[in-house]
Design a protein around this motif. Structure first.
Motif, PDB file in Angstrom:
ATOM      1  N   LEU A 155      25.863  48.235  29.814  1.00 45.70           N
ATOM      2  CA  LEU A 155      27.008  47.525  30.662  1.00 45.70           C
ATOM      3  C   LEU A 155      27.904  48.817  31.238  1.00 45.70           C
ATOM      4  O   LEU A 155      28.067  49.126  32.435  1.00 45.70           O
ATOM      5  N   MET A 159      28.697  51.013  34.720  1.00 46.94           N
ATOM      6  CA  MET A 159      30.068  51.717  35.311  1.00 46.94           C
ATOM      7  C   MET A 159      30.167  52.511  35.986  1.00 46.94           C
ATOM      8  O   MET A 159      30.696  52.778  36.746  1.00 46.94           O
ATOM      9  N   ILE A 171      29.606  40.775  39.701  1.00 45.97           N
ATOM     10  CA  ILE A 171      29.269  40.850  38.384  1.00 45.97           C
ATOM     11  C   ILE A 171      29.025  39.568  37.938  1.00 45.97           C
ATOM     12  O   ILE A 171      29.994  38.274  38.637  1.00 45.97           O
ATOM     13  N   LYS A 179      34.909  38.967  32.897  1.00 48.25           N
ATOM     14  CA  LYS A 179      35.004  39.707  34.396  1.00 48.25           C
ATOM     15  C   LYS A 179      35.737  40.284  35.273  1.00 48.25           C
ATOM     16  O   LYS A 179      35.392  41.364  35.276  1.00 48.25           O
ATOM     17  N   VAL A 182      36.434  43.800  33.439  1.00 45.39           N
ATOM     18  CA  VAL A 182      35.231  44.301  33.634  1.00 45.39           C
ATOM     19  C   VAL A 182      35.817  45.280  35.670  1.00 45.39           C
ATOM     20  O   VAL A 182      35.540  46.588  35.761  1.00 45.39           O
ATOM     21  N   ALA A 183      36.239  44.126  36.133  1.00 51.50           N
ATOM     22  CA  ALA A 183      36.839  44.552  37.696  1.00 51.50           C
ATOM     23  C   ALA A 183      37.704  46.081  37.326  1.00 51.50           C
ATOM     24  O   ALA A 183      37.881  47.061  38.084  1.00 51.50           O
ATOM     25  N   ALA A 284      33.051  38.408  41.336  1.00 53.26           N
ATOM     26  CA  ALA A 284      32.596  37.826  40.021  1.00 53.26           C
ATOM     27  C   ALA A 284      32.242  36.521  40.478  1.00 53.26           C
ATOM     28  O   ALA A 284      32.687  35.822  40.845  1.00 53.26           O
ATOM     29  N   GLU A 310      24.695  44.430  41.133  1.00 54.39           N
ATOM     30  CA  GLU A 310      25.339  44.132  40.056  1.00 54.39           C
ATOM     31  C   GLU A 310      25.686  44.451  38.353  1.00 54.39           C
ATOM     32  O   GLU A 310      24.683  45.250  37.659  1.00 54.39           O
ATOM     33  N   LEU A 311      26.406  44.169  38.290  1.00 55.45           N
ATOM     34  CA  LEU A 311      26.825  43.750  36.545  1.00 55.45           C
ATOM     35  C   LEU A 311      26.610  42.669  35.651  1.00 55.45           C
ATOM     36  O   LEU A 311      26.864  41.497  36.222  1.00 55.45           O
ATOM     37  N   LEU A 313      27.479  40.620  32.127  1.00 58.54           N
ATOM     38  CA  LEU A 313      27.594  40.674  31.225  1.00 58.54           C
ATOM     39  C   LEU A 313      27.508  39.684  30.094  1.00 58.54           C
ATOM     40  O   LEU A 313      27.430  38.742  30.372  1.00 58.54           O
TER      41      LEU A 313
END
Length: 457
Positions: A155, A159, A171, A179, A182-183, A284, A310-311, A313
């Motif tokens: 991940l 990023m 996300i 989430k 991460v943002a 997200a 797309e990420l 988690l």
């Protein structure tokens, strides 16, 4: 062949690593101190350093004695959150407890070597490279998001690749996985980091207000609009807009958001003129947007605008040793919050945490640890006070049966009944009516929806 330097006292458990690392094909040298290694070896010959924390604990300038390019793993017989954070901040890729089994060390050695080119680099680095690395390192406490397992490293790799662009990011992950963290990390890594990041939870704003909150409104646009309002998208101009739970956005607001992405402009509710905006959009969701598209609940054209990058988690249960690292950090945080002495993170406590499934992910873990801190005696944090066993045993008890409106409910807990009640009545009642009927606030209802994954119809 990879060359590895081990620095540790003769009595250190790390000393044993020399034998079995050699068996795996690594060329290993050992030194008792950093000074000894400096005297007899050239650092440029090595690809990785394993170092016992005891070897550097007494040195005030230990970090300056080691070359900045040399990747290192720090192992500690008395691990603590503060030492771990300091070690990572000073350049350690991993921070592990001692003693540690050979399989764990080997796994981290391989991961460390695979993260970079195998060719040793020189000590020289450009000022910009040094400042960027020092300012924000993913996986450390300074970045706000912690993780050393393989899924989290994958991940972080993604990023880093997309942070410098303005590409739209979606996300995905289960509720409670982090989430929003991460943002925020994406924003802090981007060239927009000096501009604002505006976070909006689409599920927490009533449907009849969401357009006004996001896009703004003119004075007199609707009853109660006594003044003009710019909206949250305008507030994020030149920065980042994070829309959490994008799947809860009403269709009308989805159409407006699509225009923002296509034209780079917004039009307030009740306005005739549009305003240009320059935002980086990050969204997200824990929901299946493709399924919602098929059901007519989400616009297909908007989905493909959002699904550029797309990420994913990973859930907490799939993060291996990260669970223990996060637990230690959350334990210290809870102790500070409730003005308790910092509890020692003991083996029984860790075993109880590692054996739980954690359907609520990091959010559930944080709540359980805070509960344990409050209920435990001053001298020791007790695993029983996590209250995990009682929760699990309750699911094995006999079920209670309840009949309502001709339908039979079978369940074991209040959460089961709440889920049944919402799913049964949400097609005929508003969110406010549902909350009032259950005797909870609208915000509490939304939180229960996320925790229990009750999708809106």
């Amino acid at each position: 062949m990879h060359n590895i330097m081990i620095i540790c006292p003769d009595q250190s458990p790390l000393k044993e690593s020399e034998k079995w690392l050699s068996r795996y094909g690594f060329h290993v040298n050992t030194s008792a101190t950093i000074e000894q290694a400096n005297r007899y070896y050239e650092w440029s010959e090595f690809h990785l350093l394993l170092i016992d924390q005891d070897s550097i604990a007494s040195l005030e300038n230990a970090s300056s004695l080691l070359p900045s390019h040399l990747r290192r793993i720090v192992l500690d017989a008395r691990p603590s959150l503060s030492t771990g954070v300091d070690s990572m901040a000073q350049g350690a890729i991993y921070y592990l407890p001692l003693p540690t089994d050979s399989e764990t060390v080997l796994k981290h050695v391989v991961n460390a070597l695979e993260q970079h080119d195998d060719t040793p680099q020189t000590d020289e680095a450009t000022p910009s490279q040094q400042s960027d690395e020092d300012a924000f390192t993913l996986g450390t406490a300074s970045s706000g998001i912690i993780g050393q397992c393989a899924p989290m490293q994958a991940l972080f790799s993604d990023m880093r690749k997309i942070a410098g662009t303005d590409v739209t990011v979606l996300i995905r992950g289960e509720s409670g996985t982090g989430k929003e963290l991460v943002a925020k990390a994406l924003h802090n890594l981007s060239h927009r980091h000096n501009q604002p990041i505006i976070s909006v939870n689409c599920a927490a704003i009533p449907d009849n207000l969401i357009e006004s909150e996001l896009f703004g409104h003119e004075k007199g646009a609707f009853t109660g609009a006594s003044t003009s309002h710019d909206g949250l998208i305008y507030a994020a101009d030149k920065g980042t807009l994070f829309l959490d739970e994008i799947g809860e956005l009403p269709l009308e607001a989805q159409a407006r958001l699509l225009r923002v992405l296509q034209e780079g402009e917004i039009r307030k509710v009740g306005a005739t003129q549009s305003t240009k905006v320059n935002i980086r959009l990050v969204t997200a969701t824990h929901r299946d947007l493709i399924a919602m598209v098929r059901q007519g609940l989400f616009r297909e054209d908007l989905y493909y605008r959002l699904y550029v990058m797309e990420l994913l988690l990973p859930p907490l249960r799939d993060r291996g040793d990260d669970i223990s690292v996060l637990s230690q950090m959350l334990l210290e945080k809870a102790c500070q919050k409730h003005k308790r002495p910092i509890y020692h993170y003991n083996r029984a406590f860790d075993k109880a945490i590692r054996s739980h499934h954690w359907p609520g992910n990091v959010r559930e873990l944080e709540n359980a640890i805070e509960r344990a801190v409050i209920l435990s005696p001053p001298e020791r944090v007790e695993a029983a006070n996590l209250k995990l066993a009682s929760h699990q045993s309750s699911t094995q008890q006999g079920t209670a049966t309840l009949t309502q409106q001709g339908k039979t409910f079978t369940g074991t807990t209040l959460d089961d009944y709440l889920k049944y009640f919402v799913q049964t009545h949400q097609s005929t009642m508003t969110e406010t009516q549902l909350a009032q009927s259950l005797g909870i606030s609208r915000k509490s209802l939304w939180e229960r929806r996320q925790k229990l994954e009750i999708a809106k119809k």
